[in-house]
Write a protein that holds these residues in place. Structure first.
Motif, mmCIF file in Angstrom:
data_model
loop_
_atom_site.group_PDB
_atom_site.id
_atom_site.type_symbol
_atom_site.label_atom_id
_atom_site.label_comp_id
_atom_site.label_asym_id
_atom_site.label_seq_id
_atom_site.Cartn_x
_atom_site.Cartn_y
_atom_site.Cartn_z
ATOM 1 N N LEU A 103 7.863 6.608 -0.907
ATOM 2 C CA LEU A 103 8.991 6.521 -1.841
ATOM 3 C C LEU A 103 10.315 6.511 -1.095
ATOM 4 N N TYR A 104 10.400 7.242 0.018
ATOM 5 C CA TYR A 104 11.636 7.218 0.806
ATOM 6 C C TYR A 104 11.891 5.813 1.351
ATOM 7 N N LEU A 105 10.825 5.153 1.787
ATOM 8 C CA LEU A 105 11.008 3.769 2.231
ATOM 9 C C LEU A 105 11.533 2.909 1.091
ATOM 10 N N LEU A 106 11.009 3.156 -0.092
ATOM 11 C CA LEU A 106 11.459 2.395 -1.264
ATOM 12 C C LEU A 106 12.917 2.679 -1.573
ATOM 13 N N LEU A 107 13.401 3.847 -1.180
ATOM 14 C CA LEU A 107 14.786 4.242 -1.453
ATOM 15 C C LEU A 107 15.711 3.934 -0.280
ATOM 16 N N TRP A 108 15.315 3.070 0.606
ATOM 17 C CA TRP A 108 16.153 2.670 1.739
ATOM 18 C C TRP A 108 16.470 3.865 2.629
ATOM 19 N N ALA A 109 15.503 4.687 2.909
ATOM 20 C CA ALA A 109 15.707 5.816 3.808
ATOM 21 C C ALA A 109 14.612 5.808 4.871
ATOM 22 N N PRO A 110 14.589 4.814 5.739
ATOM 23 C CA PRO A 110 13.488 4.741 6.708
ATOM 24 C C PRO A 110 13.481 5.902 7.690
ATOM 25 N N PHE A 111 14.677 6.400 8.054
ATOM 26 C CA PHE A 111 14.700 7.502 9.016
ATOM 27 C C PHE A 111 14.090 8.757 8.408
ATOM 28 N N VAL A 112 14.453 9.030 7.165
ATOM 29 C CA VAL A 112 13.885 10.204 6.500
ATOM 30 C C VAL A 112 12.384 10.033 6.313
ATOM 31 N N ALA A 113 11.945 8.809 6.043
ATOM 32 C CA ALA A 113 10.508 8.578 5.878
ATOM 33 C C ALA A 113 9.765 8.864 7.175
ATOM 34 N N VAL A 114 10.314 8.397 8.277
ATOM 35 C CA VAL A 114 9.658 8.648 9.566
ATOM 36 C C VAL A 114 9.665 10.144 9.875
ATOM 37 N N LEU A 115 10.794 10.782 9.594
ATOM 38 C CA LEU A 115 10.885 12.224 9.817
ATOM 39 C C LEU A 115 9.852 12.972 8.957
ATOM 40 N N GLN A 116 9.709 12.513 7.726
ATOM 41 C CA GLN A 116 8.734 13.133 6.825
ATOM 42 C C GLN A 116 7.321 13.048 7.404
ATOM 43 N N VAL A 117 6.962 11.855 7.872
ATOM 44 C CA VAL A 117 5.603 11.681 8.388
ATOM 45 C C VAL A 117 5.410 12.501 9.656
ATOM 46 N N ILE A 118 6.395 12.463 10.561
ATOM 47 C CA ILE A 118 6.209 13.133 11.847
ATOM 48 C C ILE A 118 6.233 14.651 11.671
ATOM 49 N N VAL A 119 7.278 15.159 10.992
ATOM 50 C CA VAL A 119 7.446 16.605 10.937
ATOM 51 C C VAL A 119 6.513 17.223 9.902
ATOM 52 N N TYR A 120 6.565 16.695 8.687
ATOM 53 C CA TYR A 120 5.763 17.324 7.640
ATOM 54 C C TYR A 120 4.284 17.035 7.828
ATOM 55 N N ALA A 121 3.941 15.733 7.748
ATOM 56 C CA ALA A 121 2.523 15.391 7.804
ATOM 57 C C ALA A 121 1.944 15.633 9.187
ATOM 58 N N GLY A 122 2.754 15.455 10.215
ATOM 59 C CA GLY A 122 2.216 15.578 11.552
ATOM 60 C C GLY A 122 2.206 16.986 12.085
ATOM 61 N N ALA A 123 3.199 17.778 11.738
ATOM 62 C CA ALA A 123 3.304 19.103 12.340
ATOM 63 C C ALA A 123 2.971 20.212 11.354
ATOM 64 N N ILE A 124 3.589 20.185 10.184
ATOM 65 C CA ILE A 124 3.465 21.333 9.299
ATOM 66 C C ILE A 124 2.069 21.416 8.702
ATOM 67 N N VAL A 125 1.541 20.258 8.251
ATOM 68 C CA VAL A 125 0.196 20.289 7.674
ATOM 69 C C VAL A 125 -0.838 20.647 8.737
ATOM 70 N N VAL A 126 -0.628 20.133 9.953
ATOM 71 C CA VAL A 126 -1.556 20.492 11.026
ATOM 72 C C VAL A 126 -1.480 21.982 11.318
ATOM 73 N N LEU A 127 -0.270 22.544 11.230
ATOM 74 C CA LEU A 127 -0.130 23.988 11.430
ATOM 75 C C LEU A 127 -0.875 24.760 10.332
ATOM 76 N N PHE A 128 -0.747 24.270 9.102
ATOM 77 C CA PHE A 128 -1.495 24.897 8.007
ATOM 78 C C PHE A 128 -3.001 24.840 8.281
ATOM 79 N N LEU A 129 -3.475 23.658 8.669
ATOM 80 C CA LEU A 129 -4.908 23.509 8.919
ATOM 81 C C LEU A 129 -5.348 24.405 10.067
ATOM 82 N N PHE A 130 -4.490 24.523 11.089
ATOM 83 C CA PHE A 130 -4.832 25.379 12.213
ATOM 84 C C PHE A 130 -4.953 26.831 11.774
#
Lengths: 101, 201
Positions: free
Chosen positions: B43-70
């Motif tokens: 949805l962020y990509l749809l809203l013309w926010a590519p930087f926030v979208a990348v940040l979302q994937v890297i930080v949230y999906a990549g780091a925070i969820v992995v921390l939760f799983l760990f």
């Protein structure tokens, strides 16, 4: 912009309500944290939607800081949860209601 | 046209959010949270926010969820029946409160009975080229928002040090205890250790 702003706001409101209900309903500390993340994300969506509608970058900048705060909160909170689990063998919030070591 | 892209992502986000709250096992909650985060990045990509979208994937999906799983893996919460969460009266009350909150927010957004403030919201023009790009966001962050960026860096440092201190404190307590403990019962240990504590200073 063919998707009205109201759609994004309704989606953000729904996500926030679901997250709030999760905080109230669940007693597992990890799931409560995930529900808090849900609420933070709904606010992020609202910020980005307004930034797009108003044509300014300020909403997206706020999202950057929200993500920073969320990251710090998760790291410290999970460390606390691990500590509480070591001390009490439980992450059930009803069993860790005593505010003493 | 954009609605075709918006509706599936919104449906995925809502379904994932419900999954986070209703899943019985924390692992399933974490995976549902991952679905929500990916849908929101779209949805962020749809809203013309590519930087926030990348940040979302890297930080949230990549780091925070992995921390939760760990942490879920670290706490060994999978085997056996999940512990029962007995909330007899609070659960329906909380669901009702959430529904009421959602209804209130929906009423505000949709404008209640008449006048429809949603229709009076400004309609967006197509943004300028480079809107939301890493260049634009970074330039704004390091000019107008330099002090908040520095404070965010300090906050990250404090959080990291705090997490290390929490983990290290546990190690400092746990490591000497098996070696220093003789074959005595734990009740006598304070008495046995008291003369040392007095003599130490």
């Amino acid at each position: 912009m063919t998707v009205p702003l109201a759609y994004y706001l309704v989606l953000g409101a729904a996500l926030f309500a679901i997250g709030m209900t999760g905080v109230l309903v669940r007693r597992n500390a990890l799931v409560v944290f995930m529900a808090i993340e849900l609420m933070l994300n709904s606010v992020n969506l609202t910020f980005v939607a307004f930034a797009r509608t108003l044509g300014t970058l300020d909403g997206q900048l706020a999202v950057v800081f929200t993500i920073v705060v969320a990251g710090v909160e998760v790291v410290v909170g999970l460390a606390l949860i691990v500590e509480i689990f070591r001390a009490r063998r439980s992450v059930n919030l009803d069993e860790v209601h005593l505010l003493r070591g | 046209m954009e609605l075709v892209l918006f509706l599936p992502a919104a449906a995925l986000a809502l379904a994932g959010a419900l999954g986070v709250v209703t899943a019985r096992r924390p692992v399933h909650s974490a995976l549902a949270l991952l679905a929500v985060l990916v849908a929101l990045a779209f949805l962020y990509l749809l809203l013309w926010a590519p930087f926030v979208a990348v940040l979302q994937v890297i930080v949230y999906a990549g780091a925070i969820v992995v921390l939760f799983l760990f942490v879920i893996m670290l706490l060994h919460m999978q085997p056996g029946e999940p512990p029962r969460e007995d909330l007899r009266l609070q659960r329906p009350a909380a669901v009702a409160l959430g529904a009421l909150f959602l209804a209130g927010l929906g009423a505000v957004v949709s404008g209640g009975r008449s006048a429809a403030p949603a229709a009076r919201l400004p309609t967006a023009a197509p943004p300028a080229a480079g809107f939301g790009s890493p260049e634009a966001v970074g330039e704004a962050l390091f000019t107008r928002f330099l002090l908040p960026v520095e404070l965010a860096a300090l906050l990250l440092l404090i959080g990291m040090v705090g997490a290390v201190v929490l983990a290290k404190g546990a190690l400092a307590v746990r490591v000497p205890s098996p070696a220093a403990r003789p074959a005595e019962s734990t009740e006598e240990e304070p008495n046995a250790r008291a003369p040392e504590a007095v003599a130490a200073p």
